[in-house]
Design a protein around this motif. Structure first.
Motif, PDB file in Angstrom:
ATOM      1  N   ASP A 160       0.796  -1.232   0.000  1.00  0.00           N
ATOM      2  CA  ASP A 160       0.000   0.000   0.000  1.00  0.00           C
ATOM      3  C   ASP A 160       0.825   1.278   0.000  1.00  0.00           C
ATOM      4  O   ASP A 160       0.269   2.374   0.110  1.00  0.00           O
ATOM      5  CB  ASP A 160      -0.925   0.010   1.220  1.00  0.00           C
TER       6      ASP A 160
ATOM      7  N   ASP B 240      -2.118   3.916  -0.145  1.00  0.00           N
ATOM      8  CA  ASP B 240      -3.516   3.482  -0.182  1.00  0.00           C
ATOM      9  C   ASP B 240      -3.920   3.149   1.244  1.00  0.00           C
ATOM     10  O   ASP B 240      -3.177   2.476   1.972  1.00  0.00           O
ATOM     11  CB  ASP B 240      -3.677   2.233  -1.060  1.00  0.00           C
TER      12      ASP B 240
ATOM     13  N   ARG C  92      -8.164   0.520   0.022  1.00  0.00           N
ATOM     14  CA  ARG C  92      -8.300   1.383  -1.160  1.00  0.00           C
ATOM     15  C   ARG C  92      -9.502   2.328  -1.098  1.00  0.00           C
ATOM     16  O   ARG C  92      -9.926   2.872  -2.118  1.00  0.00           O
ATOM     17  CB  ARG C  92      -8.327   0.561  -2.446  1.00  0.00           C
TER      18      ARG C  92
END
Length: 172
Positions: A29, A74, A78
């Motif tokens: 992420d 992220d 998400r």
């Protein structure tokens, strides 16, 4: 109207620029990056000099070295993201218009000139969150500090502008 100054049309407009960068993903992420790039703007002339020949002039090519480091993330599966970038620009011969008094008291004219050296430092922050399927929250903030490192304006009166903020470069 009297003829204007002799123009130097022999500016060297050859240029080779490049960009180099590196990315790193410490996790699924998060993306961190570092970029270095060069920018270039060829020699310029004052295109509005049609009314007063005294305004006709050329400015040398402009060059820019740019360094940027940043991170993109992220969040929450998400449903959100947070991005940050920090940058530093070094300009050589930055081009802009400078006002001057026209001969014979005909008002103000403009020359396209170069600031020999200028610098910009800044940061940008972006946040996005998808609160529901129908509601997304976004925010962004840009911070900038700019200054002329080397610049004297108005050939007749010689105004030193070292340390002044760049034109059209707000703090926020």
């Amino acid at each position: 109207a009297a003829p204007g100054p002799t123009l130097n049309r022999d500016e060297d407009n050859t240029n080779v620029s490049f960009r180099a960068g590196a990315d790193w993903k410490p996790s699924e992420d998060i993306l961190a990056y570092l970029n270095f790039s060069q920018g270039y703007r060829g020699a310029a002339f004052n295109g509005q000099a049609a009314n007063f020949p005294a305004e006709a002039n050329f400015a040398a090519p402009e060059k820019l070295n740019s360094i940027e480091i940043g991170m993109k993330t992220d969040l929450w599966n998400r449903r959100g993201e947070f991005n940050v970038a920090i940058f530093h620009y070094d300009y050589k011969n930055q081009q802009f218009l400078d006002a001057f008094t026209l001969p014979g008291g005909a008002g103000s004219g403009f020359h396209t000139i170069n600031a020999p050296k200028s610098r910009v430092d800044g940061a940008e922050f972006e946040f996005r969150a998808k609160a529901t399927d129908d509601l997304e929250i976004r925010s962004a903030l840009g911070l900038m500090h700019s200054k002329y490192v080397e610049l004297t304006l108005h050939a007749g009166s010689r105004v030193c502008c070292v340390g002044n903020q760049l034109i059209q470069a707000p703090d926020y």
